[in-house]
Each structure stands twice: as structure tokens, then as C-alpha cells.
Design a protein around this motif. Structure first.
Motif, PDB file in Angstrom:
ATOM      1  N   PRO A 125       0.728  -1.125   0.004  1.00 57.74           N
ATOM      2  CA  PRO A 125      -0.187   0.099  -0.012  1.00 57.74           C
ATOM      3  C   PRO A 125       0.887   1.199   0.117  1.00 57.74           C
ATOM      4  O   PRO A 125       2.032   1.302   0.231  1.00 57.74           O
ATOM      5  CB  PRO A 125      -0.623  -0.151   1.265  1.00 57.74           C
ATOM      6  N   VAL A 126       0.355   2.469  -0.473  1.00 57.75           N
ATOM      7  CA  VAL A 126       1.024   3.642  -0.703  1.00 57.75           C
ATOM      8  C   VAL A 126       0.988   4.339   0.655  1.00 57.75           C
ATOM      9  O   VAL A 126       1.608   5.230   0.852  1.00 57.75           O
ATOM     10  CB  VAL A 126       0.694   4.458  -1.858  1.00 57.75           C
ATOM     11  N   TYR A 127       0.032   3.906   1.351  1.00 55.52           N
ATOM     12  CA  TYR A 127      -0.158   4.752   2.769  1.00 55.52           C
ATOM     13  C   TYR A 127      -0.672   3.577   3.732  1.00 55.52           C
ATOM     14  O   TYR A 127      -1.825   2.819   3.408  1.00 55.52           O
ATOM     15  CB  TYR A 127      -1.219   5.827   2.796  1.00 55.52           C
ATOM     16  N   GLU A 128      -0.379   3.442   4.989  1.00 56.38           N
ATOM     17  CA  GLU A 128      -0.854   2.464   6.052  1.00 56.38           C
ATOM     18  C   GLU A 128      -1.448   3.491   7.246  1.00 56.38           C
ATOM     19  O   GLU A 128      -0.994   4.783   7.591  1.00 56.38           O
ATOM     20  CB  GLU A 128       0.225   1.850   6.441  1.00 56.38           C
ATOM     21  N   SER A 129      -2.362   2.938   7.775  1.00 58.37           N
ATOM     22  CA  SER A 129      -3.259   3.414   8.908  1.00 58.37           C
ATOM     23  C   SER A 129      -2.156   3.696  10.203  1.00 58.37           C
ATOM     24  O   SER A 129      -1.354   2.902  10.111  1.00 58.37           O
ATOM     25  CB  SER A 129      -4.481   2.822   9.336  1.00 58.37           C
ATOM     26  N   ASP A 130      -2.307   4.359  11.259  1.00 65.86           N
ATOM     27  CA  ASP A 130      -1.572   4.413  12.206  1.00 65.86           C
ATOM     28  C   ASP A 130      -1.486   3.252  12.882  1.00 65.86           C
ATOM     29  O   ASP A 130      -0.280   2.503  13.169  1.00 65.86           O
ATOM     30  CB  ASP A 130      -1.997   5.492  13.319  1.00 65.86           C
ATOM     31  N   GLU A 131      -2.781   2.444  12.872  1.00 64.48           N
ATOM     32  CA  GLU A 131      -2.651   1.121  13.843  1.00 64.48           C
ATOM     33  C   GLU A 131      -1.746   0.023  13.072  1.00 64.48           C
ATOM     34  O   GLU A 131      -1.049  -0.755  13.816  1.00 64.48           O
ATOM     35  CB  GLU A 131      -4.034   0.540  13.779  1.00 64.48           C
ATOM     36  N   THR A 132      -1.732   0.049  11.654  1.00 64.08           N
ATOM     37  CA  THR A 132      -0.862  -0.760  10.864  1.00 64.08           C
ATOM     38  C   THR A 132       0.500  -0.489  11.133  1.00 64.08           C
ATOM     39  O   THR A 132       1.255  -1.323  11.220  1.00 64.08           O
ATOM     40  CB  THR A 132      -1.416  -0.868   9.306  1.00 64.08           C
ATOM     41  N   TYR A 133       0.797   0.931  10.893  1.00 65.90           N
ATOM     42  CA  TYR A 133       2.243   1.068  11.132  1.00 65.90           C
ATOM     43  C   TYR A 133       2.893   1.017  12.662  1.00 65.90           C
ATOM     44  O   TYR A 133       3.945   0.470  12.478  1.00 65.90           O
ATOM     45  CB  TYR A 133       2.156   2.818  11.009  1.00 65.90           C
ATOM     46  N   ILE A 134       2.049   1.284  13.474  1.00 62.19           N
ATOM     47  CA  ILE A 134       2.414   0.855  14.816  1.00 62.19           C
ATOM     48  C   ILE A 134       2.805  -0.692  15.148  1.00 62.19           C
ATOM     49  O   ILE A 134       3.807  -0.856  15.578  1.00 62.19           O
ATOM     50  CB  ILE A 134       1.330   1.339  15.948  1.00 62.19           C
ATOM     51  N   ALA A 135       1.851  -1.503  14.532  1.00 63.22           N
ATOM     52  CA  ALA A 135       1.777  -2.674  14.592  1.00 63.22           C
ATOM     53  C   ALA A 135       3.295  -3.374  13.947  1.00 63.22           C
ATOM     54  O   ALA A 135       3.903  -4.140  14.419  1.00 63.22           O
ATOM     55  CB  ALA A 135       0.628  -3.477  14.180  1.00 63.22           C
ATOM     56  N   GLN A 136       3.520  -2.649  12.819  1.00 61.84           N
ATOM     57  CA  GLN A 136       4.669  -3.417  12.118  1.00 61.84           C
ATOM     58  C   GLN A 136       6.043  -2.679  12.828  1.00 61.84           C
ATOM     59  O   GLN A 136       6.970  -3.363  12.889  1.00 61.84           O
ATOM     60  CB  GLN A 136       4.717  -2.853  10.854  1.00 61.84           C
ATOM     61  N   TRP A 137       5.869  -1.607  13.366  1.00 61.84           N
ATOM     62  CA  TRP A 137       7.076  -0.800  14.199  1.00 61.84           C
ATOM     63  C   TRP A 137       7.165  -1.830  15.284  1.00 61.84           C
ATOM     64  O   TRP A 137       8.551  -1.877  15.411  1.00 61.84           O
ATOM     65  CB  TRP A 137       6.705   0.511  14.546  1.00 61.84           C
ATOM     66  N   LEU A 138       6.276  -2.278  16.125  1.00 61.67           N
ATOM     67  CA  LEU A 138       6.497  -3.049  17.295  1.00 61.67           C
ATOM     68  C   LEU A 138       6.887  -4.457  17.146  1.00 61.67           C
ATOM     69  O   LEU A 138       7.077  -5.460  17.813  1.00 61.67           O
ATOM     70  CB  LEU A 138       5.219  -3.034  17.894  1.00 61.67           C
ATOM     71  N   ALA A 139       6.531  -4.790  15.764  1.00 64.35           N
ATOM     72  CA  ALA A 139       6.471  -6.430  15.247  1.00 64.35           C
ATOM     73  C   ALA A 139       7.994  -6.901  15.267  1.00 64.35           C
ATOM     74  O   ALA A 139       8.283  -8.090  15.582  1.00 64.35           O
ATOM     75  CB  ALA A 139       5.955  -6.463  13.920  1.00 64.35           C
ATOM     76  N   GLY A 140       9.088  -6.119  15.112  1.00 63.08           N
ATOM     77  CA  GLY A 140      10.539  -6.550  14.842  1.00 63.08           C
ATOM     78  C   GLY A 140      10.717  -7.220  16.318  1.00 63.08           C
ATOM     79  O   GLY A 140      10.546  -6.690  17.646  1.00 63.08           O
ATOM     80  N   VAL A 141      11.182  -8.361  16.444  1.00 68.05           N
ATOM     81  CA  VAL A 141      11.794  -9.086  17.638  1.00 68.05           C
ATOM     82  C   VAL A 141      13.404  -8.735  17.689  1.00 68.05           C
ATOM     83  O   VAL A 141      13.965  -8.402  16.883  1.00 68.05           O
ATOM     84  CB  VAL A 141      11.638 -10.592  17.292  1.00 68.05           C
ATOM     85  N   TYR A 142      13.794  -8.442  19.208  1.00 71.68           N
ATOM     86  CA  TYR A 142      14.933  -8.199  19.305  1.00 71.68           C
ATOM     87  C   TYR A 142      15.383  -8.710  20.570  1.00 71.68           C
ATOM     88  O   TYR A 142      14.345  -8.942  21.354  1.00 71.68           O
ATOM     89  CB  TYR A 142      15.150  -6.656  19.364  1.00 71.68           C
ATOM     90  N   GLU A 143      16.768  -8.653  21.157  1.00 72.72           N
ATOM     91  CA  GLU A 143      16.845  -9.401  22.218  1.00 72.72           C
ATOM     92  C   GLU A 143      17.613  -8.172  22.856  1.00 72.72           C
ATOM     93  O   GLU A 143      18.595  -7.508  22.622  1.00 72.72           O
ATOM     94  CB  GLU A 143      18.045 -10.301  21.886  1.00 72.72           C
TER      95      GLU A 143
END
Length: 277
Positions: A125-143
Motif C-alpha cells: 500500500p502507498v499509505y498505512e493507517s496508524d494502527e498498521t504502522y504501529i503494529a509493524q514498528w512493534l513487530a520486530g523481534v529483538y534481544e
């Protein structure tokens, strides 16, 4: 996505500008109501500028304003300036309002949201909703950085373990304000020691997301500023951040405390609201 996203990021900036313009317009209108009647006339005499107050009760030349009444001359000059500036400010406000009223990101959001789930997986998509953007930002797994067993167990409202009560206070404020954050998310930065440059991994206390601007901020809290060695390390660390493009107020937030100046919830909230909302 970046092209549309960059346009979307302009919207909150424009809205802020519109709000500031309206505050300025209101202030100027209020000031003009209180401004003195009449106008200011200037005259030059022997390389000296003289001021005259022209009103209905004076001649066209006006009444001389002595130097000790410069406040009256300033008020009249400001009045004339404000009278000319006010229509321009109103034009700017109308232009911004017109753009904000015509620009509808919801149309792009709905276009993607209404697609079949199977098609969504095939489309960028050319634009994502805030909810989708936040979810993707938080989705990354890190240690994150390991907390040693001898460190007191301090938990946040979100149910994660942190190293200090001050960090818990910051985390709980972010959680309460619904500001997305990651605790001690690793960050590789380059630093210089002597004549060589090296890369090291640091674990900023908090990596936060300003959803409105869709901008990431690193928040470091330094809690032992009484200690000279610790303070020296703080200066070095901030310098390293600057060398990697992280600058105070731009994308780096720093909070500090000492035994005489402890951190408090009010200060945390003010910092969070200033940079992250």
C-alpha cells in the motif's frame, strides 16, 4: 510508500501551523482592540527621527512624542504593523485550512482496507493507517540487554522488567499516554577512540515512536549525575549519538537526575508530550 508517507507527515505539521496561526490571529485582534487611537507620524530633524501622535484632536502633523514616552510611539508603530500583518495571517490560515479540508488520507486507507485479505498480502500500500504502522514498528523481534540477577526486580505496567524506578516511571508514562516504545532495543553506532573508528552496540533505555510524525526517538535517562565519572561517560555517549545523527530535540531525548534533583512524573510527562505526541 515513502512518497505518500512523506506527504502524510506534512499534515500534522500543517495542523500545528494552523493552530499557531489562529493563536497569533487572536492575539493580534485582541491587541488591536487595546491599541491607542490615531497613528504615528515620523519626521527627521538634524539626523534625528522624531515621533508625532496624529489623532482627531490634533492637526495633520500630530502631537510631538518625547523620548521618555517611547512606549506610546512603539504602541502606535506596532498597531500599524499588526493592521497590515493580520490580513496576511488570515490568508495563510485559510490556505492551510483549505488544503487540510481537501486532503483525505482516509480514502487511501479505505482503498487498502476494503481489499480482500488475499489481495492485501500481494499489494504494497502507498499509505498505512496508524494502527498498521504501529503494529509493524512493534513487530520486530529483538534481544535486549540482560538484567543481572542481583538487580532488584522492578516491573512496569506493561509487565516488563526494567533496571530502576526512574525507568519504570518513564515506561509507565509512555504506556499511559499510548506512546509506542521498545525497552533497551539494540542500536549499532560508530564511535571514535584515539585515531580509529569502531562500531559498538548500545541499548538505549527507550526507543519511542511519535505516531503523529511517524518519527523514531531515542530516549536515554541518566540517573547518577552526582558522579563525576558517570557524568563524563554521559558526555561521551551523547557525543557518540551526535556522531551517528542523533541530536537533542531532533531525534534524541535525554532526561537526567541527581540526588538533589530527582526525576518526577510531571517532568517525564512534559518531556513525552513535547516530543512524542
Amino acid at each position: 510508500m515513502n512518497e505518500i508517507l512523506s506527504v502524510a507527515n506534512v499534515l500534522p505539521v500543517l495542523q500545528t501551523a494552523a493552530d499557531q496561526l489562529q493563536s497569533l490571529i487572536s492575539a493580534k485582534e485582541k491587541a488591536l482592540k487595546k491599541a491607542p487611537a490615531g497613528r504615528l507620524r515620523l519626521s527627521r530633524r538634524k539626523n534625528q527621527v522624531q515621533w508625532f501622535h496624529v489623532t482627531k484632536g490634533t492637526t495633520v502633523h500630530g502631537k510631538y512624542i518625547p523620548v521618555n514616552e517611547i512606549g506610546r510611539a512603539k504602541a502606535l508603530a506596532q498597531k500599524e504593523y499588526d493592521q497590515k500583518a493580520l490580513p496576511e495571517l488570515k490568508k495563510w490560515r485559510l490556505l492551510i485550512d483549505s488544503f487540510l479540508n481537501r486532503f483525505r488520507l482516509q480514502n487511501l486507507e479505505n482503498l487498502y482496507a476494503c481489499m480482500h485479505e488475499g489481495r492485501q498480502k500481494l499489494v504494497s500500500p502507498v499509505y498505512e493507517s496508524d494502527e498498521t504502522y504501529i503494529a509493524q514498528w512493534l513487530a520486530g523481534v529483538y534481544e535486549g540487554k540482560k538484567i543481572e540477577d542481583d538487580v532488584p526486580e522492578i516491573m512496569t505496567l506493561r509487565g516488563e522488567r526494567v533496571r530502576s524506578k526512574s525507568e519504570a516511571m518513564i515506561a509507565d508514562t509512555l504506556y499511559r499516554l499510548k506512546i509506542p516504545y521498545k525497552y533497551e532495543c539494540p542500536l549499532a553506532i560508530r564511535h571514535k577512540k584515539g585515531t580509529s573508528r569502531n562500531t559498538m552496540t548500545v541499548y538505549p533505555d527507550f526507543t519511542c515512536l511519535n505516531v503523529r510524525l511517524r518519527q523514531e526517538f531515542v530516549w536515554e535517562h541518566f540517573g547518577m549525575m552526582d558522579d563525576a565519572d558517570y557524568s563524563s561517560q554521559v558526555a561521551w555517549k551523547v557525543t557518540c549519538f551526535e556522531g551517528n545523527g542523533y541530536f537533542l530535540g531532533k531525534n534524541l531525548i535525554v532526561s537526567m537526575e541527581s540526588s538533589e534533583i530527582p526525576l518526577d512524573a510531571t517532568r517525564i510527562e512534559k518531556i513525552a508530550m513535547q516530543y512524542l505526541l
